[in-house]
Design a protein around this motif. Structure first.
Motif, PDB file in Angstrom:
ATOM      1  N   ALA A  91       0.829  -1.206   0.000  1.00 55.88           N
ATOM      2  CA  ALA A  91       0.000   0.000   0.000  1.00 55.88           C
ATOM      3  C   ALA A  91       0.864   1.257   0.000  1.00 55.88           C
ATOM      4  O   ALA A  91       0.559   2.246  -0.688  1.00 55.88           O
ATOM      5  N   TYR A 112      -9.859   3.649  -2.842  1.00 54.88           N
ATOM      6  CA  TYR A 112      -9.935   2.781  -1.663  1.00 54.88           C
ATOM      7  C   TYR A 112     -11.383   2.603  -1.200  1.00 54.88           C
ATOM      8  O   TYR A 112     -11.806   1.500  -0.822  1.00 54.88           O
ATOM      9  N   ILE A 148      -8.992  -1.674   5.654  1.00 60.09           N
ATOM     10  CA  ILE A 148      -8.918  -0.744   4.522  1.00 60.09           C
ATOM     11  C   ILE A 148      -8.427   0.622   4.993  1.00 60.09           C
ATOM     12  O   ILE A 148      -7.644   1.296   4.300  1.00 60.09           O
ATOM     13  N   SER A 152      -5.205   2.445   3.403  1.00 62.03           N
ATOM     14  CA  SER A 152      -5.317   3.767   2.768  1.00 62.03           C
ATOM     15  C   SER A 152      -4.399   4.765   3.454  1.00 62.03           C
ATOM     16  O   SER A 152      -3.787   5.619   2.798  1.00 62.03           O
ATOM     17  N   SER A 155      -0.968   4.201   2.138  1.00 62.03           N
ATOM     18  CA  SER A 155      -0.816   4.745   0.786  1.00 62.03           C
ATOM     19  C   SER A 155      -0.679   6.262   0.811  1.00 62.03           C
ATOM     20  O   SER A 155       0.118   6.845   0.068  1.00 62.03           O
TER      21      SER A 155
END
Length: 398
Positions: A91, A112, A148, A152, A155
């Motif tokens: 990620a 995402y 998630i 995210s 990232s």
């Protein structure tokens, strides 16, 4: 570089049945492809992102993330429910790659959100088929969205780290390309600036003015090669974007993307001639026009020379100069409607919300004032141009 340390995730007692995990793992390639397809359909800036090596990188990152989640949900990691390191690293590197590709965190986070929605839909269907009870399914949902959120955030950290190094340098170089294009710099200087920024010139560029508050959201929806002009010398409350290859059918997609955002979209021009698009968009903005400048061409043409338009209007309406202002205004609006409706009295009456007899009476007055000149093509042309803009005094200064 700032690496995000995985934190402990919720629902430590969750352990999905082995058969449910096995079924989900078997579906991973299909689920990953559905995630990719949904992102392409719903986030415009990703339309071309899945071609070539970058597309393969993103697909691998999606599968790696889903595989890491199933490892987590299977309970094999015991009570230490932390996001697997390979998924976090994937990620993080995805975020860096997105920054290098010119996409914003807005686009990344939108991807995402879509990925979470599609993944949950697919995996929860398998979980229900495997007979999971409501309490376990709720814990499963909590773990999905917490996972998630962790990915995210990793990232975004990668995206920020990339921009903090080479990304910010390239952003400044891209801004110089935009300024050179809009300043009217020599062609060789513009080409050199584009090469230095590693920005491949498109076929066309389209100048778009958007409110400052809309610049970030819009950048997340337009092609990643879009240039942001920064301080371009225009109105302080407006940002300037130069969108590549938004001509032909692509123009319609751009206009739909910008609908309701207070944008002004200039015409598409060969990329080295985008200043003409910018100048037209600025004129339209100064006139209070919005959306597609191509829909306002008559107004833009008629207001191109405000002094000439004022002189033409005074000359064309000279026969009414001695009338009372109220009477002159009624006859002027009747004459304008008569010209635009090509003399169709019923249409003029409907346009002005008056009785056809009133139109007939006013036209009689106009014929008395103008005489045979209303039959002269040059007079009719002059009147049509003079009255073609409802409020001709609202003209921008250069």
């Amino acid at each position: 570089m700032v690496r995000r340390t995985p934190r402990e995730l919720p629902a430590p007692a969750l352990r999905l049945p082995a058969e449910a995990v096995a079924a989900m793992r078997e579906d991973l390639p299909v689920v990953a492809e559905r995630v990719v397809q949904a992102i392409v359909e719903e986030v415009p800036s990703y339309v071309a992102a899945f071609d070539g090596s970058m597309g393969e990188t993103i697909r691998n990152a999606v599968q790696l993330a889903l595989g890491g989640f199933l490892t987590l949900a299977s309970g094999r990691r015991g009570v230490d429910l932390r996001t697997p390191a390979p998924a976090m690293e994937g990620a993080y590197q995805l975020g860096r790659g997105e920054a290098r590709s010119g996409r914003t965190t807005d686009a990344l986070l939108a991807a995402y959100r879509i990925g979470a929605r599609v993944s949950w839909r697919e995996m929860s269907t398998r979980a229900v088929d495997a007979g999971l009870d409501g309490e376990t399914l709720a814990a499963f949902a909590e773990l999905v969205f917490a996972y998630i959120d962790e990915l995210s955030a990793a990232s975004v950290a990668g995206h920020e780290d990339e921009l903090a190094t080479t990304g910010r340098v390239r952003t400044r170089l891209l801004e110089r390309v935009a300024r050179a294009l809009l300043d009217g710099s020599p062609e060789d200087a513009v080409v050199e600036a584009a090469e230095r920024a590693d920005w491949p010139p498109p076929t066309t560029l389209t100048a778009v003015l958007v409110p400052r508050s809309q610049v970030r959201p819009v950048l997340g929806m337009v092609p990643p090669a879009t240039l942001e002009a920064g301080e371009a010398g225009g109105p302080e409350d407006v940002g300037v974007l130069l969108v590549p290859d938004a001509h032909g059918r692509s123009r319609g997609a751009l206009l739909r993307t910008l609908r309701g955002r207070g944008a002004v979209v200039g015409p598409s021009r060969p990329w080295l001639e985008v200043r003409a698009s910018y100048v037209r968009a600025r004129r339209a903005h100064a006139l209070g026009l919005r959306d597609d400048t191509e829909a306002h061409l008559p107004t833009l043409v008629l207001t191109a020379d405000p002094d000439a338009l004022a002189d033409l209007r005074a000359q064309a309406l000279a026969p009414m100069a001695d009338l009372r202002p109220a009477a002159a205004e009624k006859l002027t609006e009747t004459l304008r409607s008569w010209l635009l409706h090509q003399g169709r009295r019923e249409d003029v009456a409907a346009d002005l919300f008056v009785h056809p007899q009133t139109v007939r009476y006013r036209l009689g007055q106009l014929r008395e004032l103008y005489g045979d000149r209303l039959e002269d093509p040059r007079t009719v042309l002059g009147l049509t141009l003079a009255l073609g803009v409802v409020e001709p005094d609202q003209v921008p200064e250069d």
